[in-house]
Design a protein around this motif. Sequence first.
Motif, mmCIF file in Angstrom:
data_model
loop_
_atom_site.group_PDB
_atom_site.id
_atom_site.type_symbol
_atom_site.label_atom_id
_atom_site.label_comp_id
_atom_site.label_asym_id
_atom_site.label_seq_id
_atom_site.Cartn_x
_atom_site.Cartn_y
_atom_site.Cartn_z
ATOM 1 N N ILE A 245 -76.236 -53.054 61.997
ATOM 2 C CA ILE A 245 -75.125 -53.368 62.810
ATOM 3 C C ILE A 245 -75.340 -55.089 63.152
ATOM 4 O O ILE A 245 -76.351 -55.377 63.902
ATOM 5 C CB ILE A 245 -74.953 -52.567 64.004
ATOM 6 N N LEU A 246 -74.479 -55.893 62.829
ATOM 7 C CA LEU A 246 -74.326 -57.303 63.274
ATOM 8 C C LEU A 246 -73.739 -57.718 64.370
ATOM 9 O O LEU A 246 -74.383 -58.386 65.256
ATOM 10 C CB LEU A 246 -73.885 -57.982 61.956
ATOM 11 N N LEU A 247 -72.847 -57.026 64.669
ATOM 12 C CA LEU A 247 -72.042 -57.457 65.786
ATOM 13 C C LEU A 247 -71.878 -56.188 66.838
ATOM 14 O O LEU A 247 -71.440 -54.970 66.091
ATOM 15 C CB LEU A 247 -70.796 -58.219 65.470
ATOM 16 N N LYS A 248 -71.654 -56.322 67.944
ATOM 17 C CA LYS A 248 -71.309 -55.052 68.841
ATOM 18 C C LYS A 248 -70.992 -55.456 70.192
ATOM 19 O O LYS A 248 -71.167 -56.249 70.779
ATOM 20 C CB LYS A 248 -72.853 -54.297 69.137
ATOM 21 N N GLY A 249 -69.911 -54.637 70.551
ATOM 22 C CA GLY A 249 -69.129 -55.170 71.750
ATOM 23 C C GLY A 249 -69.254 -53.690 72.641
ATOM 24 O O GLY A 249 -68.870 -52.691 72.240
ATOM 25 N N LEU B 202 -69.826 -53.885 64.129
ATOM 26 C CA LEU B 202 -69.561 -54.443 62.778
ATOM 27 C C LEU B 202 -70.862 -54.745 62.012
ATOM 28 O O LEU B 202 -71.782 -55.265 62.547
ATOM 29 C CB LEU B 202 -68.897 -55.755 62.920
ATOM 30 N N LYS B 203 -70.949 -53.962 60.968
ATOM 31 C CA LYS B 203 -72.281 -54.123 60.083
ATOM 32 C C LYS B 203 -72.299 -55.336 59.231
ATOM 33 O O LYS B 203 -71.098 -55.797 58.901
ATOM 34 C CB LYS B 203 -72.519 -52.651 59.435
ATOM 35 N N LYS B 204 -73.343 -55.684 58.733
ATOM 36 C CA LYS B 204 -73.574 -56.613 57.943
ATOM 37 C C LYS B 204 -72.708 -56.172 56.553
ATOM 38 O O LYS B 204 -73.149 -55.266 55.888
ATOM 39 C CB LYS B 204 -74.868 -57.008 57.574
ATOM 40 N N ASP C 81 -76.896 -59.008 66.370
ATOM 41 C CA ASP C 81 -78.342 -58.652 66.136
ATOM 42 C C ASP C 81 -79.159 -57.881 67.299
ATOM 43 O O ASP C 81 -80.532 -58.342 67.498
ATOM 44 C CB ASP C 81 -79.153 -59.762 65.400
ATOM 45 N N GLU C 82 -78.334 -57.207 67.934
ATOM 46 C CA GLU C 82 -79.038 -56.514 69.309
ATOM 47 C C GLU C 82 -79.519 -57.460 70.408
ATOM 48 O O GLU C 82 -79.896 -56.776 71.321
ATOM 49 C CB GLU C 82 -80.253 -55.879 68.831
#
Length: 251
Positions: free
Chosen positions: A5-9, A29-31, A66-67
């Motif tokens: 997971i690259l991006l998280k909201g 959103l994953k890489k 990236d967390e």
Amino acid sequence: MTGHILLKGENIKKSYGHVDALKGVDFTLKKGEILALVGDNAAGKSTLVKILSGAISLDFGKIFIDEKEEHISNPAASRALGIETVYQQFALVDNLTVYCNVFLGRLINKKILGGIPILDKRKMQDESWKVINLMGIKFDSVKRKVSDLSGGQRQAVAIARALLFNPRIIILDEPTSGLAVKEVNKIQDIILNFKDKGISVIFISHRLESIFATADRIMVLRSGVKVMDEENDKITSKDVVEKMFAIEHKK
């Protein structure tokens, strides 16, 4: 294959006066993943994209790359995190060449005759060719004026400009809007090419054909609420439309 997971909201909220544009939206959103963002007008799609691009600030919630929690306060902050956004209005300058549009706002200079700066046209042309070739788009010359290009070629120039920053995430706002079928297919190929290079993509589209031809996952917003988030191969266009417009199954 998509990766971590690259991006998280988390619980993203945004209001304009008494209107709640986003009512606590979660997303990931994953890489290397292609995420289609779908919804009717005023669903909240553009608001979410503007938050990620730094055009507006969220009212509540958290964004992680990236967390690590990040604060996207402006477009420069978004770009620094590896996020590039290409809006439906390409913001291209018609009377300039392809390569000048690719380098718009960051023209390259070289110095001659004891330090006099002039445009390094050759370097900009060469770099423009490189980034356009990465997308598999055919141009006869990067010296052509943008006013002479087709809609698909103009979209490709706008995307090429975003690629110069070596983004990790590209956001595309209606990338196939107003294009002929052949050009739609080419833009879809560009999107799939990003996936092969490990670049993550979020794209807004009303074309369900394009969505199902490219996206790994489809996220539907309705009135600021996430009402669907499913893998492409587990749903149909009928499912998406029903969620977009709150259509109930008749028993």
